[in-house]
Design a protein around this motif. Structure first.
Motif, PDB file in Angstrom:
ATOM      1  N   ASP A 217       0.818  -1.216   0.000  1.00 55.08           N
ATOM      2  CA  ASP A 217       0.000   0.000   0.000  1.00 55.08           C
ATOM      3  C   ASP A 217       0.849   1.262   0.000  1.00 55.08           C
ATOM      4  OD1 ASP A 217      -2.450  -1.113  -0.209  1.00 55.08           O
ATOM      5  OD2 ASP A 217      -2.868  -1.159   1.938  1.00 55.08           O
ATOM      6  N   TYR A 218       1.992   1.201   0.692  1.00 56.48           N
ATOM      7  CA  TYR A 218       2.765   2.443   0.748  1.00 56.48           C
ATOM      8  C   TYR A 218       3.289   2.836  -0.627  1.00 56.48           C
ATOM      9  CZ  TYR A 218       6.784  -0.738   1.337  1.00 56.48           C
ATOM     10  OH  TYR A 218       7.709  -1.730   1.194  1.00 56.48           O
ATOM     11  N   THR A 221       0.407   4.477  -2.100  1.00 54.75           N
ATOM     12  CA  THR A 221       0.343   5.795  -1.482  1.00 54.75           C
ATOM     13  C   THR A 221       1.281   6.746  -2.203  1.00 54.75           C
ATOM     14  OG1 THR A 221       0.078   4.676   0.621  1.00 54.75           O
ATOM     15  CG2 THR A 221       0.556   7.019   0.698  1.00 54.75           C
TER      16      THR A 221
ATOM     17  N   MET B  97      -5.695   9.157  -1.454  1.00 53.35           N
ATOM     18  CA  MET B  97      -6.239   7.884  -1.007  1.00 53.35           C
ATOM     19  C   MET B  97      -5.810   7.603   0.424  1.00 53.35           C
ATOM     20  SD  MET B  97      -6.617   4.528  -3.169  1.00 53.35           S
ATOM     21  CE  MET B  97      -7.522   3.138  -2.534  1.00 53.35           C
ATOM     22  N   PHE B  99      -5.690   4.251   2.981  1.00 52.00           N
ATOM     23  CA  PHE B  99      -5.802   2.795   2.845  1.00 52.00           C
ATOM     24  C   PHE B  99      -6.319   2.121   4.103  1.00 52.00           C
ATOM     25  CE2 PHE B  99      -2.734   4.098  -0.283  1.00 52.00           C
ATOM     26  CZ  PHE B  99      -3.077   3.337  -1.381  1.00 52.00           C
ATOM     27  N   GLN B 100      -6.721   0.876   3.900  1.00 52.44           N
ATOM     28  CA  GLN B 100      -7.261   0.105   5.008  1.00 52.44           C
ATOM     29  C   GLN B 100      -6.227  -0.119   6.102  1.00 52.44           C
ATOM     30  OE1 GLN B 100      -8.694  -3.748   3.882  1.00 52.44           O
ATOM     31  NE2 GLN B 100      -9.292  -4.269   5.953  1.00 52.44           N
ATOM     32  N   ASP B 101      -5.047  -0.608   5.667  1.00 56.33           N
ATOM     33  CA  ASP B 101      -4.027  -0.929   6.662  1.00 56.33           C
ATOM     34  C   ASP B 101      -3.083   0.260   6.778  1.00 56.33           C
ATOM     35  OD1 ASP B 101      -1.960  -1.819   8.177  1.00 56.33           O
ATOM     36  OD2 ASP B 101      -1.619  -3.655   7.046  1.00 56.33           O
ATOM     37  N   ALA B 104       0.713  -0.686   6.514  1.00 52.09           N
ATOM     38  CA  ALA B 104       1.240  -1.079   5.219  1.00 52.09           C
ATOM     39  C   ALA B 104       1.309   0.093   4.251  1.00 52.09           C
ATOM     40  CB  ALA B 104       0.376  -2.192   4.620  1.00 52.09           C
ATOM     41  N   SER B 105       0.470   1.097   4.492  1.00 50.88           N
ATOM     42  CA  SER B 105       0.418   2.187   3.529  1.00 50.88           C
ATOM     43  C   SER B 105       1.448   3.266   3.816  1.00 50.88           C
ATOM     44  CB  SER B 105      -0.980   2.798   3.500  1.00 50.88           C
ATOM     45  OG  SER B 105      -1.234   3.459   4.720  1.00 50.88           O
ATOM     46  N   LEU B 106       2.140   3.128   4.924  1.00 51.04           N
ATOM     47  CA  LEU B 106       3.170   4.122   5.246  1.00 51.04           C
ATOM     48  C   LEU B 106       4.537   3.473   5.075  1.00 51.04           C
ATOM     49  CD1 LEU B 106       1.547   5.456   8.521  1.00 51.04           C
ATOM     50  CD2 LEU B 106       1.499   6.538   6.268  1.00 51.04           C
ATOM     51  N   ASN B 107       5.387   4.115   4.309  1.00 47.98           N
ATOM     52  CA  ASN B 107       6.721   3.582   4.106  1.00 47.98           C
ATOM     53  C   ASN B 107       7.454   3.497   5.450  1.00 47.98           C
ATOM     54  OD1 ASN B 107       9.354   3.073   3.445  1.00 47.98           O
ATOM     55  ND2 ASN B 107       9.309   4.373   1.620  1.00 47.98           N
ATOM     56  N   PRO B 108       7.824   2.284   5.845  1.00 50.99           N
ATOM     57  CA  PRO B 108       8.417   2.125   7.177  1.00 50.99           C
ATOM     58  C   PRO B 108       9.765   2.825   7.316  1.00 50.99           C
ATOM     59  CG  PRO B 108       8.539   0.070   5.935  1.00 50.99           C
ATOM     60  CD  PRO B 108       7.681   0.997   5.149  1.00 50.99           C
ATOM     61  N   GLN B 109      10.348   3.228   6.206  1.00 49.01           N
ATOM     62  CA  GLN B 109      11.670   3.838   6.255  1.00 49.01           C
ATOM     63  C   GLN B 109      11.604   5.337   6.481  1.00 49.01           C
ATOM     64  OE1 GLN B 109      14.274   1.805   6.031  1.00 49.01           O
ATOM     65  NE2 GLN B 109      12.763   0.173   5.843  1.00 49.01           N
ATOM     66  N   MET B 110      10.417   5.898   6.530  1.00 46.83           N
ATOM     67  CA  MET B 110      10.342   7.354   6.605  1.00 46.83           C
ATOM     68  C   MET B 110       9.686   7.789   7.903  1.00 46.83           C
ATOM     69  SD  MET B 110       9.224   7.897   2.663  1.00 46.83           S
ATOM     70  CE  MET B 110       9.504   9.622   2.377  1.00 46.83           C
ATOM     71  N   LEU B 115       7.028  11.667   5.718  1.00 42.93           N
ATOM     72  CA  LEU B 115       5.863  11.119   5.026  1.00 42.93           C
ATOM     73  C   LEU B 115       4.877  12.216   4.632  1.00 42.93           C
ATOM     74  CD1 LEU B 115       5.282   7.957   7.201  1.00 42.93           C
ATOM     75  CD2 LEU B 115       5.555   7.960   4.724  1.00 42.93           C
ATOM     76  N   TYR B 152       9.024   7.062  13.624  1.00 43.90           N
ATOM     77  CA  TYR B 152       8.672   6.200  12.495  1.00 43.90           C
ATOM     78  C   TYR B 152       7.283   5.588  12.721  1.00 43.90           C
ATOM     79  CZ  TYR B 152      13.410   6.621  10.822  1.00 43.90           C
ATOM     80  OH  TYR B 152      14.599   7.107  10.340  1.00 43.90           O
ATOM     81  N   HIS B 154       6.133   2.708  12.869  1.00 44.91           N
ATOM     82  CA  HIS B 154       5.925   1.553  13.737  1.00 44.91           C
ATOM     83  C   HIS B 154       5.864   1.946  15.202  1.00 44.91           C
ATOM     84  CE1 HIS B 154      10.324   1.987  13.906  1.00 44.91           C
ATOM     85  NE2 HIS B 154      10.221   1.415  15.078  1.00 44.91           N
TER      86      HIS B 154
END
Lengths: 320, 322, 557
Positions: A217-218, A221, B97, B99-101, B104-110, B115, B152, B154
């Motif tokens: 999803d990201y 995004t 957009m 998203f549901q999750d 998952a929709s956010l880049n974990p590296q940023m 973001l 981050y 997480h």
């Protein structure tokens, strides 16, 4: 982090002890007396007995082990049964060469496999992807000795671009940069041979990883933000897809050394691998022990480095 | 018509099915099949249906996150399906957009700041300093602690993450946000907080939402109008109150009968549907719903029903009303 | 994405180019002057102990042969007759002593003269209690060497220095064996080693560092890269330098796996390849400009019996086995003719070899069956295999080591042949050489019955080291007073002191050996070397071309 590393290092110690015990036991159980191979009508019993005494082989195995362990801790790897010279002298000449070979092979792996994997993942199920997939399977299933001979034939003999053997030019008198370039020139074919299997593996891995990240999803995004496709790939897909590669690093170290055994033999490349296979056939246990221990430690430390690196590249990972 | 912010005309998205040794195309999965609807400025259009009915695909196709197979998506009168390159990038500013999750929709590296700021950078909005102010402002708006900008994704809870997701979507001041089940993954207690936030933001910024959900009660809460999808097709579209009080399509009726009613003394007959949802790769002839429809008759098996106007803004695709 | 790809591509291109640049550069800048250099290959790595008293590996021996001069060398009949450092020598009539005269112009590569002191030093070094090498046997015959080793004497009694270039040696007793087995012939430089510890000399730079190794032969060691190559350079202080020997300026010995070496030979990238497998012969034969030479090697393969094993004590059974094996087929089939049938432990190349003894044990399955029947081994139950005299099933086990392809294949042929003759064979899985050797050597082992292995034969035809009843290497446990007596006579009897006489005596022993058949001698594999025709002056014999002393005359066109 410091705590974590310390803890990991502490865990490594019993592991190394265990490995050394298992290894020593295995070598004890293996058939074949290290001195029996010296079948010669001139070897008299006194001579063999004297050698056994010199090497401590007349003592019970447990005592031999502790003797070995004590010396090993002091950085004394013993005396080669076969060549009767100090093991550290044998190794010191060769470790640098194998390390150089390994590093170059890893660089090849990365600079070839990663772009190819990305290319594959960019257009999955395209002709290019299928071609690369097939090539990977061929590369993966090709025995090292065959790949090595093929490269020697093509690039060493037919095209003459690279030296077909050795790690440097004989009696060249090269110095400084010239010497380094000569070494580099020699290492390319064996490194390529060593890298082929790795490239095949990494290529598949990168492809899967990138495809996976692209479906996240990201990534959507990022696209919905209006990011250009190249930026989406670079900033969002690759950054996430390539992180898991770091974990392979530790395993790679072990793989490279085992691969080096055949590659070094074919290329007459005087590294640790060449010595290792020789020592196994002659039951030269001090050398076998030293190399195996060093490899085990390299893999353990490689894994530790990989884990530490992981924490640096992935903010989700924290050690305390 | 001119006050329709978004107009979707016969939008289709087919996924090819490949088979055999040479991976030839052997058929299509009709994930979205000639879907039409519109969204007005500042309103919330709810899109409901069972999982697999194509509602998420519809949402993604709208934003060109997937390429539509056929149909038009008119946004402010411009057909998004024909846009390319720079024009598409520009158009995307106005459509975002969620998203549901949220994870998952956010880049974990940023970090959160990165973001939220990234879309501003992409579209070259303001100076660096302005952008940073803007980020903080948005974080504040969505109820995130401004001091957490360096963290981050997480490190946040699910609800907070969804706030980040929303903040990120808001950064470009879009006109329309497609929210794909934005609260389904969240704890029930947090769901209402997020929905309320979205409502507040809608009022404040005049946003329009396409709110995709499988949960009729959440949709009822937030939507102005609701579209019901079944097997890639739009079954019924109606203003919220009308849909919930006077559902026209047998499928809508069946869905509503399954929604729990807060008042236990109210009794309602529950309509149990026969069978499973058919495969979208091999949808039934005629009306896609007919094998399960309690009111199906012969015509339903052969002829696909067109969207019919029942008056007001109520539309239904059912032969019963022909 | 595009930019990224281009970036990576250009990086690769730059790396590639820089490498090519050096490659091209190296060709022009390498050997500026016209050096006469050749490249020879060995197919496994040298140990790098470049000292005549300490080396173990045959690959080290290649280097030592070309860098260290000896007192004398052997001729093509395996007789010590060619002078090297010793200008002349004279053995006493009773073969109990020798007087040696060194040439006066011999020098070490560092310019120091090579004298009798160096020779004596080397002998005492080997006889030293602390000496860790395996060559004491080569000085053991000198009178007083044992006492010196045991610390009972300060000096070796039998060595007498006459002057710097003359030396007299007395042996423990009259001994007919070749001088080379009684006197260690390759001196070490005393001035380098005299103050070094004897015990750990293997680790000394004077043994393994090119710049520290002082040699006496035609070449010196210029560069050593462990496991990779050794570069030899013309020794300007070599006594033959005045006559322009050696003719080559440089010999590069490279470690190269055989397949690669053959490819490189074809491409003209190496000049000489040593010890080629018989299987590669035909391939190389087709190469342009390449000369192939072969000769019988100084070694043989055998099938050994544990003669003390109850199943094998009857010599008729052992003889039957010898008759039943078609050895001819091994030479023509497995070795493709690149080998010699062998019936005596004396090398066919040796002056002491008697050709007429070869008639024994030519393939004769009929005779094998007859001998078995005579010994009471008959097929009583009709299964096609003999039972032992008591009627019990008779099965012999055969062990063999991995590594030598021809030998591995010969094991299967031997089973076929023996089963044809009615002896059931239990062919074991091949073992690692070291693993099998361990069992073969165990004095208490009761499990082995027959095995395949090989010997390298000595220059001297004396069989005592292998076939003497008390010999360490008598793995056959063959105890024959008759043989021991015959060996004794061939060493110490007056008749043995003449060449012809000794040849006769050895022939007598060989007959005893053949009748008792403690082993079945199978074949001698040929030593096959190949070299580029641009090298001139190459001669070859049982040492091959690369091990032949004629290397001082090698030249390039």
């Amino acid at each position: 982090m410091v705590k974590y590393v310390t803890r990991r290092l502490l865990v490594t110690i019993p592991m190394i002890v265990l490995i050394s015990i298992i290894l020593f036991t295995l070598l004890q159980l293996a058939p074949g007396d290290p001195l029996a191979g010296k079948l010669d009508q001139h070897t008299d019993a006194n001579y063999i007995a004297k050698l056994k005494e010199d090497f401590g082989l007349d003592k019970p195995p447990v005592e031999q082990f502790f003797f070995w362990a004590k010396n090993f801790l002091q950085g004394n790897f013993g005396v080669s049964f076969d060549k009767k010279v100090l093991v550290q002298d044998l190794l010191s000449e060769r470790i640098g060469k194998t390390a150089f070979l390994g590093v170059v092979a890893l660089i090849f792996t990365y600079i070839i496999a990663i772009p190819l994997g990305i290319l594959s993942a960019n257009k999955p199920y395209s002709k290019l992807d299928y071609t690369l997939t097939s090539a990977s399977f061929i590369g993966f299933s090709m025995p090292s000795f065959f790949a090595g001979l093929l490269l020697i034939y093509l690039f060493g003999f037919q095209l003459g671009w690279f030296p077909y053997s050795g790690s440097e030019t004989e009696a060249s008198g090269y110095e400084g940069l010239e010497y380094i370039m000569d070494r580099l020139h020699h290492v390319i074919l064996p490194a390529m041979t060593l890298a082929i299997i790795n490239i095949a593996q990494y290529n598949r891995y990168v492809r899967a990883s990138v495809l996976d990240a692209k479906a996240q999803d990201y990534t959507r995004t990022a696209r919905s933000k209006g990011l250009s496709e190249s930026k989406v790939l670079r900033k969002h897909v690759l950054r996430n897809a390539l992180i898991p590669l770091v974990t392979l690093f530790g395993i790679d170290l072990g793989l490279l050394l085992s691969g080096a055994i055949i590659t070094e033999t074919i290329f007459g490349f005087p590294g640790v691998g060449q010595l290792y296979i020789q020592s196994i056939t002659t039951r030269d246990y001090p050398v076998v022990m030293a190399i195996t221990m060093m490899t085990s430690m390299a893999v353990l430390i490689g894994n530790l480095i990989a884990d530490i690196l992981y924490a640096f590249v992935d903010p989700r990972i924290k050690y305390d | 018509m001119s006050n329709h912010l978004l107009e979707v005309k016969k939008l289709s998205k087919y996924f090819p099915i490949k088979g055999g040794l040479f991976k030839r195309k052997v058929g299509d999965v009709k994930a979205v099949d000639q879907v039409s609807f519109y969204v007005k400025k500042g309103e919330t259009f709810g899109l409901v249906g069972e999982s697999g009915c194509g509602k998420s695909t519809t949402g993604r196709t709208l934003l060109r996150l997937m390429e539509p197979t056929d149909g038009q998506v008119l946004f402010n009168g411009i057909d998004l399906t024909t846009l390319k390159g720079e024009a598409l990038r520009k158009a995307r500013r106005d459509l975002q957009m969620v998203f549901q999750d949220p994870y998952a929709s956010l880049n974990p590296q940023m970090t959160v700041e990165q973001l939220i700021e990234e879309p501003l950078n992409i579209h070259n909005i303001g100076e660096k300093k302005d952008r940073q102010d803007r980020v903080l402002q948005i974080m504040d708006t969505v109820g995130l602690n401004k001091n957490f900008g360096g963290r981050y994704p997480h490190e946040f809870s699910g609800g907070q993450r969804q706030r980040i997701g929303i903040a990120r979507a808001l950064a470009l001041q879009p006109k329309l946000i497609v929210a794909d089940e934005p609260v389904s993954a969240l704890d029930v207690s947090i769901q209402s907080q997020v929905v309320n936030l979205m409502e507040d933001l809608q009022r404040e910024f005049g946003l329009a939402y396409v709110f995709i959900a499988h949960d009729l009660s959440v949709v009822r809460h937030i939507s102005d109008r609701v579209g019901v999808m079944y097997l890639g097709r739009m079954a019924e579209i109606a203003p919220k109150e009308e849909l919930y009080t006077k559902p026209a399509h047998p499928y809508t009726q069946a869905l509503l009968s399954a929604v729990p009613i807060p008042n236990p003394r109210l009794k309602r007959e529950r309509i149990i549907l026969k069978g499973d949802v058919p495969s979208p790769s091999n949808p039934p002839q005629g009306c896609a719903f007919h094998p399960r429809c309690p009111k199906a008759f012969d015509r339903c098996k052969v002829e696909r029903p067109e969207m019919m106007h029942l008056g007001g803004e109520h539309y239904v695709a059912c032969h019963l009303y022909d | 994405m595009k930019k990224r790809k281009i970036g990576i591509l250009s990086l690769a291109v730059v790396m590639g180019l820089s490498v090519f640049a050096t490659a091209c550069g190296s060709k022009s800048s390498g050997d500026g002057a016209k050096k006469k250099s050749i490249t020879a290959t060995m197919n496994s790595t040298f140990d790098g102990k470049f000292n005549p008293a300490l080396y173990d590996s045959v690959y080290d021996a290649y280097i030592l042969d070309q860098t260290f001069a000896s007192l004398w060398k052997q001729d093509e009949k395996l007789e010590t007759s060619i002078p090297d450092l010793a200008e002349s020598w004279k053995e006493s009539e009773k073969k109990d002593g020798v007087s040696i005269k060194l040439r006066k112009d011999a020098k070490w590569s560092d310019g120091k003269p090579l004298t009798v002191d160096d020779v004596i030093f080397t002998w005492k070094f080997i006889a030293n209690k602390e000496y860790s090498g395996s060559r004491f046997e080569y000085v053991e015959s000198i009178k007083g060497a044992k006492e010196y080793r045991e610390g009972k004497a300060q000096d070796i009694e039998g060595i007498k220095k006459v002057d710097d270039y003359n030396l007299e040696v007395t042996f423990e007793k009259s001994d007919a064996r070749d001088l080379s087995t009684k006197v260690f012939s390759t001196p070490m430089p005393k001035h380098i080693f005299e103050n070094k510890p004897v015990k750990t000399l293997e680790n000394d730079p004077a043994v393994k560092k090119a710049e520290n190794i002082v040699t006496s032969g035609p070449f010196t060691i210029k560069e050593i890269k462990a496991g990779e190559f050794v570069v030899l350079e013309k020794n300007k202080n070599f006594y033959g330098a005045a006559e322009g020997k050696p003719k080559l300026d440089q010999i590069v010995w490279k470690v190269l796996q055989e397949d690669v070496a053959i490819g490189a030979l074809k491409e003209g990238k190496v000049d000489m390849v040593s010890r080629i497998k018989p299987g590669s012969f035909e391939t190389i034969k087709g190469f342009k400009d390449v000369e192939l030479v072969e000769d019988t090697d100084l070694g043989y393969q055998y099938l050994g019996f544990r003669t003390d094993h109850p199943k094998l004590t009857d010599k008729r059974v052992r003889r039957a086995i010898a008759y039943a094996i078609n050895r001819e087929q091994m030479v023509t089939g497995l070795l493709k003719g690149h080998g010699t049938l062998l019936s005596t432990p004396v090398s066919p190349k040796s002056w002491a070899y008697s050709k007429d003894l070869d008639a024994e044990y030519s393939y004769d399955p009929g005779k094998a069956k007859a001998l078995l029947a005579e010994a009471g081994y008959k097929d009583t139950n009709g299964d096609g295999f003999v039972e032992d005299p008591s009627g019990k099933p008779y099965v012999l086990s055969l062990e063999f080591p991995k590594g030598n392809q021809v030998r591995e294949q010969s094991a299967k042929l031997i089973r076929e042949d023996l089963e044809k003759a009615g002896i059931k064979i239990d062919l074991k899985q091949p073992k690692d050489f070291a693993a099998l050797a361990e069992v073969v050597q165990q004095k208490a082992d009761k499990t082995m019955e027959m095995w395949l292995m090989g010997w390298t034969t000595d220059v001297d035809p004396n069989p005592k080291n292998i076939y003497g009843s008390t010999a360490e290497s008598n793995y056959y446990r063959w105890k024959s007073p008759e043989s021991d007596k015959s060996i004794g006579v061939s060493m110490y009897d007056q008749k043995a002191f003449t060449k012809e006489g000794r040849k006769e005596l050895i022939k007598d022993w060989t007959k005893i050996f053949q009748q008792d058949s403690p082993v079945v001698l199978l074949y001698s594999q040929n030593i096959i070397d190949a070299y580029n025709k641009r090298i001139t002056g190459v001669q070859y014999d049982y040492r091959g071309a690369l091990g032949h002393p004629s290397f001082v005359d090698w030249d390039v066109k």
